[in-house]
Design a protein around this motif. Sequence first.
Motif, short mmCIF file in Angstrom:
data_model
loop_
_atom_site.label_atom_id
_atom_site.label_comp_id
_atom_site.label_asym_id
_atom_site.label_seq_id
_atom_site.Cartn_x
_atom_site.Cartn_y
_atom_site.Cartn_z
N HIS A 1 1.76 -35.06 12.31
CA HIS A 1 2.35 -36.50 12.61
C HIS A 1 3.76 -36.25 12.72
CE1 HIS A 1 -1.05 -37.39 10.34
NE2 HIS A 1 -1.03 -38.31 11.55
N VAL A 2 4.01 -34.37 12.49
CA VAL A 2 6.18 -34.72 11.90
C VAL A 2 5.98 -33.93 13.35
CG1 VAL A 2 7.43 -32.62 11.70
CG2 VAL A 2 6.00 -33.36 9.93
N LYS A 3 5.04 -33.82 14.52
CA LYS A 3 5.18 -33.23 16.05
C LYS A 3 5.48 -34.78 16.65
CE LYS A 3 2.82 -30.33 17.89
NZ LYS A 3 1.85 -29.19 18.20
N MET A 4 4.38 -36.36 16.31
CA MET A 4 5.28 -37.28 16.94
C MET A 4 6.33 -37.43 16.74
SD MET A 4 1.07 -39.13 15.74
CE MET A 4 -0.67 -38.22 16.13
N CYS A 5 7.10 -37.17 15.54
CA CYS A 5 7.91 -37.50 15.02
C CYS A 5 9.45 -36.83 16.10
CB CYS A 5 8.89 -37.14 13.72
SG CYS A 5 7.47 -38.65 12.63
N VAL A 6 9.00 -36.09 16.83
CA VAL A 6 9.98 -35.01 17.08
C VAL A 6 10.41 -34.83 18.77
CG1 VAL A 6 10.60 -32.88 18.40
CG2 VAL A 6 9.68 -33.14 15.67
N ARG A 7 8.90 -36.36 19.10
CA ARG A 7 8.59 -36.21 20.25
C ARG A 7 9.25 -38.01 20.20
NH1 ARG A 7 2.94 -34.76 19.52
NH2 ARG A 7 2.86 -32.94 20.84
N GLU B 1 11.80 -39.32 18.86
CA GLU B 1 12.90 -38.50 18.58
C GLU B 1 13.84 -38.26 19.70
OE1 GLU B 1 16.64 -38.96 17.32
OE2 GLU B 1 15.48 -39.28 16.53
N MET B 2 13.44 -37.20 20.65
CA MET B 2 13.94 -36.73 21.72
C MET B 2 14.00 -37.65 22.75
SD MET B 2 11.69 -33.00 22.07
CE MET B 2 12.66 -32.27 23.55
N ARG B 3 12.63 -38.46 22.81
CA ARG B 3 12.51 -39.36 23.78
C ARG B 3 14.16 -41.03 23.29
NH1 ARG B 3 6.60 -40.07 22.54
NH2 ARG B 3 6.01 -38.15 23.93
N ALA B 4 13.63 -40.66 22.09
CA ALA B 4 14.88 -41.47 21.68
C ALA B 4 16.45 -41.37 22.18
CB ALA B 4 14.78 -42.31 20.77
N ARG B 5 16.35 -39.78 22.56
CA ARG B 5 18.10 -39.69 22.42
C ARG B 5 17.36 -39.07 24.45
NH1 ARG B 5 19.11 -34.69 18.63
NH2 ARG B 5 18.57 -35.82 16.09
N GLY B 6 16.59 -39.63 24.86
CA GLY B 6 17.19 -39.51 26.63
C GLY B 6 16.51 -38.14 26.93
N GLU C 1 8.15 -29.12 24.93
CA GLU C 1 6.76 -29.29 23.50
C GLU C 1 7.21 -27.83 23.07
OE1 GLU C 1 4.23 -30.63 22.84
OE2 GLU C 1 4.30 -32.51 23.38
N GLN C 2 7.59 -27.01 23.89
CA GLN C 2 8.47 -25.54 22.87
C GLN C 2 9.39 -26.04 21.60
OE1 GLN C 2 8.88 -23.14 25.44
NE2 GLN C 2 7.63 -21.67 25.34
N ILE C 3 10.25 -26.96 21.82
CA ILE C 3 10.92 -28.11 20.66
C ILE C 3 10.35 -28.22 19.66
CG2 ILE C 3 13.08 -29.39 20.94
CD1 ILE C 3 14.58 -27.95 23.02
N VAL C 4 9.48 -29.19 20.38
CA VAL C 4 8.53 -29.57 19.19
C VAL C 4 7.83 -28.96 18.48
CG1 VAL C 4 6.60 -31.78 18.94
CG2 VAL C 4 8.36 -31.76 21.54
N GLN C 5 7.40 -27.99 18.56
CA GLN C 5 7.06 -26.98 18.38
C GLN C 5 7.71 -26.36 17.20
OE1 GLN C 5 3.38 -26.76 18.27
NE2 GLN C 5 3.08 -25.01 16.80
N THR D 1 13.86 -34.43 7.75
CA THR D 1 14.59 -33.99 8.68
C THR D 1 14.71 -33.81 10.07
OG1 THR D 1 13.86 -32.14 8.27
CG2 THR D 1 15.01 -33.03 5.87
N VAL D 2 13.79 -34.31 10.53
CA VAL D 2 13.16 -33.66 11.57
C VAL D 2 14.94 -34.13 13.11
CG1 VAL D 2 12.49 -34.69 13.54
CG2 VAL D 2 10.91 -34.46 12.13
N GLN D 3 15.43 -35.58 12.64
CA GLN D 3 17.23 -35.74 13.65
C GLN D 3 17.49 -33.99 13.72
OE1 GLN D 3 18.43 -38.84 12.87
NE2 GLN D 3 17.34 -40.77 13.61
N ALA D 4 18.07 -33.76 11.93
CA ALA D 4 18.68 -32.93 11.99
C ALA D 4 18.49 -31.52 12.64
CB ALA D 4 19.17 -32.39 10.47
N LYS D 5 17.42 -31.50 12.67
CA LYS D 5 16.95 -30.53 13.09
C LYS D 5 16.61 -29.99 14.88
CE LYS D 5 13.67 -28.44 9.25
NZ LYS D 5 14.35 -27.79 8.29
N LEU D 6 16.52 -31.17 14.72
CA LEU D 6 16.59 -31.53 16.24
C LEU D 6 18.30 -31.19 16.68
CD1 LEU D 6 14.63 -31.86 18.91
CD2 LEU D 6 15.37 -34.54 18.29
#
Length: 317
Positions: A261-267, A269-274, A279-283, A306-311
């Motif tokens: 589920h955390v990986k879903m959140c990362v994906r 957030e990445m799409r939201a940022r354009g 997948e390497q960054i997601v992992q 904390t997904v946004q901050a870590k991304l």
Amino acid sequence: ALEPLSVGLAIGVASALTGYLSHPRFYCSYVECCPRAGQHLNATALKAQLDNRLFGQHLAKDVVLKAVLGFSNNPSPKKPLMLSLHGWAGTGKNFLSQILAENVHPAGLRSKFVHLFLATLHFPHHDQVKLYKEQLQNWIRGNVSACPSSVFIFDEMDKMHPGVIDAIKPFLDYYEEVDGVSYRKAIFIFLSNAGGDLINKAALDFWTSGKRREDIQLKDLEPVLSVGVFNNKNSGLWHSSIIDRNLIDYFVPFLPLEHRHVKMCVRAEMRARGYAVDEQIVQAVADEMTYFPKEQKIYSDKGCKTVQAKLDIHEDV
């Protein structure tokens, strides 16, 4: 001198123009208006947003979707809709309340008909409980008078001083009107970390017994959650008359989030940022989160908070 015909024509054009400009559809395209009576939520849009933006919360999505649509489609509800959302930080409580607010009032939290209260900001002092209760009643009375379908969100309920929230009990009860005002079209939402430990234990018990997470049902959690919150001095609802009178329609549990589920959140957030999803960054971001229990490391102890901050650290990559 003006001809009578010219004067009459001018008056007619002015009247027609004034009527057009004052028409609700035209006026409300420029100024936010309270939804008209009988105006329903877009069920398809709400479901799509919950499916695409809220991860790992099958229970919360199902309960809230059915509760809100049933309430919206009821021409004469007996009481306001009262939802109490519970779970650890980062599991999606704030996110869901924002999605709901946006579907009732398109401006969401920026809407003048959506009101967010933070316990530590709006009700900070223990010795001011009586004053807070009076202010809260006046605030809600005034805003519901202006818009019957107002939305009130109370965040940090677990930090609310006991007794404060009981001030809204008369507005939640089965009254047609209170002092000439009907509250039956309003929506009240509590957000709380209280009960999170009970929810996490139930989820872990399911995992330990080999059951699917998606098999957890509301009946498995709601009874123990309502009793636990009622008896928890740090819940904001300790011995509350709101619970005692059964005025909360649903105690909605938010389950702890797993690695997937955390990986879903990362994906998301990445799409939201354009960004293109890497997948390497997601992992990498998901692996940087901390998980519990210590041995099994099943659930993220901060959810997706904390997904946004870590991304941000991986942006250059």
